[in-house]
Design a protein around this motif. Structure first.
Motif, PDB file in Angstrom:
ATOM      1  N   CYS A  12     115.451  99.812  60.713  1.00  0.00           N
ATOM      2  CA  CYS A  12     114.660 100.832  61.403  1.00  0.00           C
ATOM      3  C   CYS A  12     114.880 100.585  62.887  1.00  0.00           C
ATOM      4  N   LEU A  13     115.313 101.583  63.598  1.00  0.00           N
ATOM      5  CA  LEU A  13     115.560 101.377  65.028  1.00  0.00           C
ATOM      6  C   LEU A  13     115.338 102.654  65.818  1.00  0.00           C
ATOM      7  N   CYS A 105     110.413  94.617  60.840  1.00  0.00           N
ATOM      8  CA  CYS A 105     109.721  94.174  62.045  1.00  0.00           C
ATOM      9  C   CYS A 105     110.326  94.787  63.294  1.00  0.00           C
ATOM     10  N   ARG A 106     109.493  94.834  64.335  1.00  0.00           N
ATOM     11  CA  ARG A 106     109.913  95.350  65.631  1.00  0.00           C
ATOM     12  C   ARG A 106     109.513  94.339  66.688  1.00  0.00           C
ATOM     13  N   GLY A 112     109.660  99.418  71.085  1.00  0.00           N
ATOM     14  CA  GLY A 112     108.868  99.299  69.855  1.00  0.00           C
ATOM     15  C   GLY A 112     107.682 100.259  69.863  1.00  0.00           C
ATOM     16  N   LEU A 115     108.958 103.768  69.331  1.00  0.00           N
ATOM     17  CA  LEU A 115     109.338 103.962  67.929  1.00  0.00           C
ATOM     18  C   LEU A 115     108.094 104.129  67.046  1.00  0.00           C
ATOM     19  N   TYR A 129     104.865  96.817  58.587  1.00  0.00           N
ATOM     20  CA  TYR A 129     105.816  96.842  59.711  1.00  0.00           C
ATOM     21  C   TYR A 129     105.279  95.882  60.773  1.00  0.00           C
ATOM     22  N   ILE A 131     105.122  92.891  63.941  1.00  0.00           N
ATOM     23  CA  ILE A 131     105.561  92.717  65.327  1.00  0.00           C
ATOM     24  C   ILE A 131     106.051  91.286  65.499  1.00  0.00           C
ATOM     25  N   THR A 137     112.961  95.266  70.254  1.00  0.00           N
ATOM     26  CA  THR A 137     113.043  96.112  69.066  1.00  0.00           C
ATOM     27  C   THR A 137     114.494  96.567  68.888  1.00  0.00           C
ATOM     28  N   SER A 139     117.644  98.729  68.489  1.00  0.00           N
ATOM     29  CA  SER A 139     117.928 100.080  68.993  1.00  0.00           C
ATOM     30  C   SER A 139     119.431 100.312  69.000  1.00  0.00           C
ATOM     31  N   SER A 164     115.201  92.247  64.574  1.00  0.00           N
ATOM     32  CA  SER A 164     115.663  92.257  63.179  1.00  0.00           C
ATOM     33  C   SER A 164     116.384  90.964  62.794  1.00  0.00           C
TER      34      SER A 164
END
Ligand SMILES: Nc1ncnc2c1ncn2[C@@H]1O[C@H](COP(=O)(O)OP(=O)(O)OP(=O)(O)O)[C@@H](O)[C@H]1O
Ligand SMILES: [Mg+2]
Length: 397
Positions: A12-13, A105-106, A112, A115, A129, A131, A137, A139, A164
């Motif tokens: 997820c980015l 995770c972000r 972040g 997003l 999700y 932190i 984060t 991207s 990540s």
């Protein structure tokens, strides 16, 4: 009605799109790759931020990016990453029947926050999700030059794995494995999860869950062993725990080491995969299954949506970002709907593939991978229209 639980772990980015970056400029050329794998930029390809920094001896965020973009802010920022994009589409298709959760995770940075603010406009459950303190984060900076290649245009990608890198299989709690469908989406961009993929798949199968893997170009394997066949996670043992494998044409060939799709499907079959769908842009989708879950589906092809092709020819605007991710979401959403209708032990792969095809096609009608709805059911109504047309299309069975 009990909602079908879909849980996905993977990439997820934030996609940050910078338009009008001149690939012929002196500044851009300074960062161009001199030889394969050196970390320099290559039009059309993805480079990791760390490697570009190593190549250039400069920081990406504070030196390279401002130079390349002349200090401009991104024109657009979209939710990206094959796992999250697929999950969002699945939640839009099966909005009545499913509960969809993302595991990942972000970082604790502005990217972040941005997003998260976008993700909160979706129906996804984000309670898993996490932190990661003091990290960036994930991207992708998408540098776009519309004039490159005699006006055909090209994009160059710089990916930051960031937080990540730190997300571990141990952080994926039992609720993930208690879901009806466990999705492993583009784990190659979440390195530790990819390194534990086989064990995680095995655990999900031991609990009797449906396992779906959708892949992404494995840049890290490619970097480590250029030109060699990519492993599926820590080992090819993973394949025997995969109920449904979703790959694009290039990934199918690189994962199998084969030169054509029938041989690649034979490879996945011999390794124990239950079912396979291979997409190839505007070309036919290949499918095959032989498993208790899907029964026997002989190897065959299904055409893509003609209605989509026609609309694009007539000038309907959008781009192909996230077609494959939405294809995966369409397939997963359809599986959830089928399960909710009581079809648990004999799911219809072709029906799922039809929803993949119309979802992948619909993604050509807007920019970026994710379509944010104004109201529930909005996207499904567009997809239903394409689906009805698809059923009437010649050659569709
Ligand atoms: N030009 C097109 N016309 C109709 N359908 C398309 C077109 N391009 C893509 N699709 C649909 O989207 C599906 C997935 O596309 P594709 O094979 O390009 O995915 P991908 O390579 O994984 O893309 P990405 O990784 O960018 O999401 C196709 O099987 C098809 O159903
Ligand atoms: Mg893809």
């Amino acid at each position: 009605m009990n909602r079908i639980r879909i849980s996905g772990v993977g990439c997820c980015l934030l996609d940050r799109i910078y338009d009008h970056v001149d690939f012929q400029s002196e500044t851009f050329r300074k960062y161009l790759s001199k030889k394969a794998g050196d970390g320099g930029l290559e039009p059309g390809k993805l480079t990791f931020e760390e490697e570009l920094e190593h190549f250039a001896g400069q920081s990406f965020a504070s030196d390279i990016l401002p130079l390349l973009t002349e200090g401009r802010a991104p024109q657009k920022e979209n939710i990206g990453g094959p796992c999250i994009v697929a999950l969002i589409n699945a939640s839009q298709i099966a909005f009545k029947e499913s509960l969809v959760s993302f595991y990942g995770c972000r970082g604790d940075d502005g990217v972040g926050e941005e997003l998260l603010q976008k993700l909160e406009q979706t129906k996804l459950d984000l309670s898993h999700y996490r932190i990661q303190r003091d990290s960036e984060t994930a991207s992708t900076s998408v540098l776009s030059d519309p004039n490159y290649d005699n006006g055909h245009g090209e994009r160059t990608f710089v990916n930051t794995i960031g937080a990540s890198w730190h997300y571990l299989p141990e952080e994926v709690d039992d609720s993930f494995y208690d879901s009806d469908i466990c999705v492993f989406g583009s784990t190659a961009l979440v390195p530790r999860i990819h390194g534990g993929l086989c064990a995680m798949l095995k655990k999900a199968k031991a609990k009797g869950r449906i396992t779906v893997v959708n892949t992404v170009y494995d840049f890290l394997s490619e970097k480590e062993h250029p030109g060699e066949r990519w492993p599926m996670g820590e080992s090819d043992e993973s394949y025997q725990y995969i109920d449904l494998l979703l790959v694009d044409h290039e990934e199918a060939l690189r994962l199998s080491g084969c030169c054509d799709i029938p041989s690649a499907i034979a490879f996945f079959r011999e390794k124990g995969t239950g079912a396979v769908l291979v997409t190839n842009g505007a070309h036919n989708v290949h499918l095959w299954a032989n498993s208790p879950l899907f029964g026997k589906v002989k190897e065959q092809t299904m055409p893509v949506s003609e209605a989509v092709g026609k609309a694009l020819k007539q000038g309907r605007k959008g781009d192909s970002t996230g077609c494959g991710d939405n294809f995966a979401g369409g397939v997963i959403g359809s599986l959830a709907k089928q399960i909710s209708e009581g079809l648990h032990s004999s799911l219809n792969l072709k029906e799922a593939c039809r929803w993949g095809i119309v979802s992948g096609g619909f993604a050509c009608f807007y920019y970026g991978g994710t379509y944010l709805e104004q109201k529930e059911g909005e996207k499904l109504s567009y997809l239903q229209e394409l689906y009805d047309k698809y059923l009437k299309q010649e050659g569709v069975c």
